[in-house]
Design an enzyme around this catalytic site. Structure first.
Site, PDB file in Angstrom:
ATOM      1  N   GLU A  52       0.718  -1.216  -0.057  1.00 61.68           N
ATOM      2  CA  GLU A  52      -0.127  -0.229  -0.151  1.00 61.68           C
ATOM      3  C   GLU A  52       0.907   1.206  -0.086  1.00 61.68           C
ATOM      4  OE1 GLU A  52      -3.805  -1.615   2.423  1.00 61.68           O
ATOM      5  OE2 GLU A  52      -2.716  -0.184   3.262  1.00 61.68           O
TER       6      GLU A  52
ATOM      7  N   GLU B 134      -5.219  -8.549   0.716  1.00 64.80           N
ATOM      8  CA  GLU B 134      -6.029  -8.376   2.112  1.00 64.80           C
ATOM      9  C   GLU B 134      -7.230  -7.961   1.893  1.00 64.80           C
ATOM     10  OE1 GLU B 134      -4.155  -5.015   4.314  1.00 64.80           O
ATOM     11  OE2 GLU B 134      -2.215  -5.533   4.020  1.00 64.80           O
TER      12      GLU B 134
END
Length: 456
Positions: free
Chosen positions: A164, A360
């Site tokens: 991320e 995720e």
């Protein structure tokens, strides 16, 4: 029954700084989190800092056996840069021994390690030199990556560079959530550019090492949905996707920064400093696969009276509060499983159907002790959340999207930055008052059935 492809990866994800503990022990140096907690502990939920987190440094063997118990065949975590290279140059041999033992334990139990290099944990020695604002960070990261490949490449065959990257850019340089808590759009763009160069430089180091594995990147993707089909709302969607999704996905997969993004930055006086050779470096070092973290969509509309040039992203796209949304009240995040199907089609149609996986997906809930039933947390809400998302993912796979796995955030309850242990995400509960003792939740038992059947 919904069945998934053979050899599908079922597992969970975590990170070194959120699970290992021993944050200033065993040769590890300070990160920005250690330093920020030292300076401003009042910012952290209930004074919960990075020192112990989930104590995986001591308990990894037990954890891996627990992974087997719920049917996991894969696990993604990260290496701590500050543990492996405490001063950026010299190798910490104790760290090498810890990680080799950790990864070998996974392999011995049939768990495939997917290992990430950076998960928001900037070493303090580099932060003192400007962190990601300083172009020296690119070479420093490439060197760290090279060392990691050399030390663990015989054990690890799936690598990722960043988790991320948009989060450390936005949180650190746009919205003040993470250290150094700067609010400066132009600095954020420069930090993003250096992060991208660090990523492609690490991919180059991987290719140059003749490693026989694969390398990718993990991106948080929140697809934008416009309030209407009016021109202003559709342009807001375009801007949101350019900045939040395509800024890393396009260069990572296609080897190019979108021309529309370059124009958008130029028009708003936000262009980063670049050097000759950068474009070629980006073009030559593309990924083998992509991890997609998906939690929530982004609802956007045309901004009213925006600054020109833009001073913040909100001058380009404004948030829209969709009245029909379903919400997770503990995080304030919309629950919209249908976006996972849209992501699957996007990867199929816009990115050459490159191999990808859900790296995720998860649901954080506060005060989970409320749901204790006969010694076990009854987190049926988490099971329902997983089912709804897997139904949409399966629909995307059935439509031809090249998805090879699904990882939940997370395996054992972990420390979540400034939020500490406020929200719990794990298949296993961690008892902070009893030596970090683990106990399985109802969702863990359900996941065991899911993996046994390769579907539900």
């Amino acid at each position: 029954m919904i069945k998934f492809p053979d050899n599908f990866l079922w597992g969970a994800a975590a990170s070194a700084p959120q699970t290992e503990g021993h944050s200033l022990l065993n040769g590890k140096s300070e990160t920005t989190w250690d330093k920020w907690f030292e300076e401003k502990p009042e910012l952290f939920n209930q004074g919960q800092g990075p020192q112990n987190t989930s104590n995986v440094y001591e308990m990894y063997h037990e954890d891996i056996l627990n992974m087997v118990n719920i049917g996991m065949n894969s696990y993604r975590t990260s290496i701590s840069w500050a543990r492996l290279l405490p001063d950026g140059t010299h190798l910490n041999q104790e760290a090498v021994e810890f990680y080799r033992s950790y990864f070998q334990d996974m392999l011995n139990e049939g768990i495939e390690p997917i290992i990430n290099l950076f998960h928001f944990d900037m070493p303090w020695w580099l932060m003192e030199k400007g962190g990601w604002e300083n172009r020296q960070s690119v070479d420093a990261f490439a060197y760290y990556a090279q060392i990691a490949f050399e030390q663990f490449g015989d054990l690890v065959h799936k690598w990722t560079t960043f988790n991320e990257p948009m989060v450390h850019i936005e949180s650190g340089y746009l919205y003040g959530y993470h250290y150094p808590a700067i609010v400066d759009f132009k600095k954020a763009v420069q930090v993003g550019y250096h992060t991208l160069l660090a990523h492609v430089s690490a991919v180059k180091a991987f290719r140059d090492s003749y490693n026989d594995g694969k390398i990718g990147i993990i991106l948080n993707v929140s697809p934008a949905y416009s309030k209407s089909n009016q021109a202003g709302d559709l342009q807001a969607k375009t801007y949101s996707d350019l900045l939040s999704v395509k800024s890393f996905l396009d260069p990572a997969v296609k080897g190019t920064i979108p021309e529309k993004l370059i124009k958008l930055l130029t028009d708003n006086e936000l262009s980063p400093k670049v050097e000759s050779g950068d474009r070629q470096l980006i073009n030559d070092n593309r990924v083998d696969f992509v991890g997609i973290n998906y939690y929530q969509p982004r609802r956007v509309q045309a901004p009213i009276n925006p600054n020109k040039p833009a001073k913040m992203p909100e001058d380009l796209f404004a948030n829209y509060d969709w009245p029909d949304k379903k919400i997770n009240p503990y995080r304030g995040w919309e629950i919209y499983p249908e976006a996972l199907y849209d992501i699957a089609l996007m990867m199929r149609d816009e990115y050459g159907n490159i191999p990808w996986y859900v790296s995720e997906n998860g649901m954080g809930v506060a005060d989970e002790e409320r749901f204790m039933d006969d010694g076990m947390i009854d987190d049926q809400y988490r099971i329902d959340f997983i089912k709804e998302h897997l139904e949409q993912l399966h629909k995307g796979i059935a439509a031809g999207s090249n998805c090879f796995g699904y990882h939940m955030w997370t395996f054992v309850d972990c420390w979540s930055w400034l939020n500490g242990y406020r929200n719990r995400y794990g298949f296993y509960r961690v008892d902070l008052n009893d030596h970090f003792q683990r106990s399985v939740k109802k969702s863990g038992l359900w996941f065991k059935e899911l993996t046994r059947n390769n579907g539900f």
